[in-house]
Design a protein around this motif. Structure first.
Motif, PDB file in Angstrom:
ATOM      1  N   GLU A 134       1.306  -2.666   6.300  1.00  0.00           N
ATOM      2  CA  GLU A 134       1.500  -2.124   6.805  1.00  0.00           C
ATOM      3  C   GLU A 134       2.669  -1.490   7.161  1.00  0.00           C
ATOM      4  O   GLU A 134       3.059  -0.463   8.140  1.00  0.00           O
ATOM      5  CB  GLU A 134       0.728  -1.980   7.496  1.00  0.00           C
ATOM      6  CG  GLU A 134      -0.849  -2.435   6.781  1.00  0.00           C
ATOM      7  CD  GLU A 134      -1.393  -1.567   6.160  1.00  0.00           C
ATOM      8  OE1 GLU A 134      -1.224   0.218   6.328  1.00  0.00           O
ATOM      9  OE2 GLU A 134      -2.256  -1.551   5.269  1.00  0.00           O
ATOM     10  N   GLU A 152       3.000   4.848  -6.529  1.00  0.00           N
ATOM     11  CA  GLU A 152       1.511   3.862  -6.933  1.00  0.00           C
ATOM     12  C   GLU A 152       3.022   2.900  -8.058  1.00  0.00           C
ATOM     13  O   GLU A 152       2.640   1.563  -7.959  1.00  0.00           O
ATOM     14  CB  GLU A 152       0.366   4.240  -7.564  1.00  0.00           C
ATOM     15  CG  GLU A 152      -0.041   5.053  -6.637  1.00  0.00           C
ATOM     16  CD  GLU A 152      -1.269   3.631  -5.975  1.00  0.00           C
ATOM     17  OE1 GLU A 152      -1.240   2.418  -6.179  1.00  0.00           O
ATOM     18  OE2 GLU A 152      -1.575   4.144  -4.989  1.00  0.00           O
ATOM     19  N   LEU A 156       4.275   1.106   1.682  1.00  0.00           N
ATOM     20  CA  LEU A 156       3.906   0.161   2.864  1.00  0.00           C
ATOM     21  C   LEU A 156       4.142  -1.419   2.512  1.00  0.00           C
ATOM     22  O   LEU A 156       3.100  -2.306   1.806  1.00  0.00           O
ATOM     23  CB  LEU A 156       3.017   0.451   3.405  1.00  0.00           C
ATOM     24  CG  LEU A 156       2.983   1.465   4.375  1.00  0.00           C
ATOM     25  CD1 LEU A 156       1.978   2.268   4.562  1.00  0.00           C
ATOM     26  CD2 LEU A 156       4.034   2.552   4.930  1.00  0.00           C
ATOM     27  N   PHE A 202       5.494  10.395  -0.812  1.00  0.00           N
ATOM     28  CA  PHE A 202       4.362   8.548  -0.301  1.00  0.00           C
ATOM     29  C   PHE A 202       5.458   7.807   0.516  1.00  0.00           C
ATOM     30  O   PHE A 202       6.311   7.210  -0.369  1.00  0.00           O
ATOM     31  CB  PHE A 202       3.588   8.618  -1.149  1.00  0.00           C
ATOM     32  CG  PHE A 202       2.514   9.813  -1.743  1.00  0.00           C
ATOM     33  CD1 PHE A 202       1.444   9.760  -1.470  1.00  0.00           C
ATOM     34  CD2 PHE A 202       2.705  11.060  -2.253  1.00  0.00           C
ATOM     35  CE1 PHE A 202       0.129  10.514  -2.142  1.00  0.00           C
ATOM     36  CE2 PHE A 202       2.181  12.418  -3.101  1.00  0.00           C
ATOM     37  CZ  PHE A 202       0.737  11.947  -2.999  1.00  0.00           C
ATOM     38  N   SER A 237       0.724  -0.928  -0.001  1.00  0.00           N
ATOM     39  CA  SER A 237      -0.057   0.058  -0.089  1.00  0.00           C
ATOM     40  C   SER A 237       1.061   1.048  -0.188  1.00  0.00           C
ATOM     41  O   SER A 237       2.338   1.151   0.139  1.00  0.00           O
ATOM     42  CB  SER A 237      -0.847   0.111   1.171  1.00  0.00           C
ATOM     43  OG  SER A 237      -0.203  -0.672   2.103  1.00  0.00           O
ATOM     44  N   VAL A 238      -0.249   2.389  -0.144  1.00  0.00           N
ATOM     45  CA  VAL A 238       0.951   3.577  -0.547  1.00  0.00           C
ATOM     46  C   VAL A 238       0.139   5.045   1.463  1.00  0.00           C
ATOM     47  O   VAL A 238      -1.139   4.430   1.124  1.00  0.00           O
ATOM     48  CB  VAL A 238       0.429   4.003  -2.012  1.00  0.00           C
ATOM     49  CG1 VAL A 238       1.272   5.767  -1.883  1.00  0.00           C
ATOM     50  CG2 VAL A 238       1.628   3.575  -2.481  1.00  0.00           C
ATOM     51  N   LYS A 239       1.404   5.368   1.162  1.00  0.00           N
ATOM     52  CA  LYS A 239       0.846   6.128   2.475  1.00  0.00           C
ATOM     53  C   LYS A 239       0.831   7.525   2.401  1.00  0.00           C
ATOM     54  O   LYS A 239       2.334   7.836   2.657  1.00  0.00           O
ATOM     55  CB  LYS A 239       0.683   5.899   4.085  1.00  0.00           C
ATOM     56  CG  LYS A 239       0.029   6.520   4.963  1.00  0.00           C
ATOM     57  CD  LYS A 239      -0.260   5.511   6.506  1.00  0.00           C
ATOM     58  CE  LYS A 239      -0.688   6.312   7.871  1.00  0.00           C
ATOM     59  NZ  LYS A 239      -0.060   5.888   8.780  1.00  0.00           N
ATOM     60  N   GLU A 240       0.322   8.312   2.273  1.00  0.00           N
ATOM     61  CA  GLU A 240       0.675  10.008   2.595  1.00  0.00           C
ATOM     62  C   GLU A 240       1.807   9.918   3.768  1.00  0.00           C
ATOM     63  O   GLU A 240       1.015   9.799   4.345  1.00  0.00           O
ATOM     64  CB  GLU A 240      -0.029  10.333   1.944  1.00  0.00           C
ATOM     65  CG  GLU A 240       0.508  12.634   1.946  1.00  0.00           C
ATOM     66  CD  GLU A 240      -0.724  13.496   1.224  1.00  0.00           C
ATOM     67  OE1 GLU A 240      -0.281  13.777   0.422  1.00  0.00           O
ATOM     68  OE2 GLU A 240      -1.559  12.762   1.097  1.00  0.00           O
ATOM     69  N   GLN A 241       2.109  11.314   3.815  1.00  0.00           N
ATOM     70  CA  GLN A 241       3.615  11.095   4.632  1.00  0.00           C
ATOM     71  C   GLN A 241       2.777  12.714   5.439  1.00  0.00           C
ATOM     72  O   GLN A 241       3.108  13.515   4.274  1.00  0.00           O
ATOM     73  CB  GLN A 241       5.064  10.798   4.915  1.00  0.00           C
ATOM     74  CG  GLN A 241       4.676   9.453   3.883  1.00  0.00           C
ATOM     75  CD  GLN A 241       4.319   8.869   5.244  1.00  0.00           C
ATOM     76  OE1 GLN A 241       5.461   9.059   6.552  1.00  0.00           O
ATOM     77  NE2 GLN A 241       3.301   7.825   4.897  1.00  0.00           N
ATOM     78  N   GLU A 242       3.049  12.981   6.561  1.00  0.00           N
ATOM     79  CA  GLU A 242       2.891  14.121   6.635  1.00  0.00           C
ATOM     80  C   GLU A 242       3.440  14.966   7.083  1.00  0.00           C
ATOM     81  O   GLU A 242       3.745  16.640   6.240  1.00  0.00           O
ATOM     82  CB  GLU A 242       2.104  14.485   7.932  1.00  0.00           C
ATOM     83  CG  GLU A 242       1.488  13.616   8.608  1.00  0.00           C
ATOM     84  CD  GLU A 242       1.114  13.841  10.180  1.00  0.00           C
ATOM     85  OE1 GLU A 242       1.867  14.556  10.441  1.00  0.00           O
ATOM     86  OE2 GLU A 242      -0.231  13.535  10.806  1.00  0.00           O
TER      87      GLU A 242
END
Length: 263
Positions: free
Chosen positions: A55, A75, A52, A49, A40-45
């Motif tokens: 996770e 992606e 993961l 991105f 998966s991909v998660k945007e960072q604060e």
């Protein structure tokens, strides 16, 4: 500088050793098995991105977090990891190799990489023309002249051409203008991709035209192989040469796709 980019470009594996040899050597190794179920991909604060696996953040070989600058680029990396079925073979993951090089190496040496690309432009493939036969001369003009015309119109860089292999000096003004244009692409990801495209094509001008999306990957690849294609038309192509070219194309196309995705 060469050490920084070697992992992404396989620069020391081109030519006589070639990517085919690299693949054969990798075939002898034991690769780690796929150990994850989800990607998966998660945007960072703080920006970027993260990629993961189950996770958990993926790290580069240098133990840095594998962060991509845009969602599209993240992606693309994620898709490479999703395609893994059994073994994790780096040679089958050109975009991840590029990302690792950008994060672990080029991010610390962006100015040096820009200067290296500009040095390529001073002896660019497009500047050295055949003086015979007529058919090859015409093919070079067909594929190369439009790119030089674009450089002249887009950023007033007047490159000098010559025949044979004798060095054709380029003016300081032309190289300065090329370098200034290159500054549009100062991110580590972009520079890694542009340097890879330059090395694989032999032309920094082709690479910059790809970066600016003035041409597509197929057009750039065709321009980079005018001489080779001419020789193939005369003498044919052996299997090993065709395989080396196929592998180079995979790296070239991947670098171009990632470059487009980061902008």
């Amino acid at each position: 500088m060469r050490d920084i980019l070697e992992n992404a470009e396989g620069a020391e594996e081109r030519g006589e050793t070639g990517p085919g040899k690299a693949n054969r050597e990798y075939d002898k190794k034991q690769f780690p098995k796929r150990f994850y179920k989800t990607v998966s991909v998660k945007e960072q604060e703080e920006g970027g991105f993260a990629l993961l696996l189950d996770e958990k953040p993926l790290q580069s070989p240098g133990k840095n977090r594998l962060l991509a600058p845009t969602l599209n680029s993240a992606e693309l990396l994620a898709e490479e990891w999703r395609k893994i079925e059994t073994e994790i073979n780096p040679m089958s993951m050109p975009m991840t190799r590029l990302a690792n090089t950008a994060i672990d190496g080029v991010s610390q040496e962006t100015q040096a990489v820009m200067e290296d690309i500009t040095r390529y432009a001073s002896s660019d493939l497009l500047l050295y023309r055949a003086d015979t036969p007529e058919g090859l001369i015409e093919n070079q003009m067909k594929h190369w002249d439009p790119l030089l015309d674009w450089a002249a119109e887009a950023f007033d860089a007047q490159f000098e051409t010559g025949t044979g292999i004798i060095h054709v000096p380029q003016s300081k003004d032309t190289l300065t203008k090329f370098g200034m244009r290159l500054q549009r692409f100062q991110s580590a990801y972009a520079l890694t991709c542009i340097h890879t495209l330059t090395s694989l094509s032999g032309s920094a001008i082709i690479a910059l035209a790809l970066a600016e999306q003035h041409i597509d990957a197929e057009t750039g690849w065709k321009a980079a192989h005018v001489d080779e294609d001419w020789n193939i038309s005369l003498w044919g192509e052996d299997f090993e040469a065709a395989e080396r070219r196929r592998l180079r194309w995979l790296d070239f196309e991947a670098a171009n796709r990632l470059l487009v995705a980061v902008h």
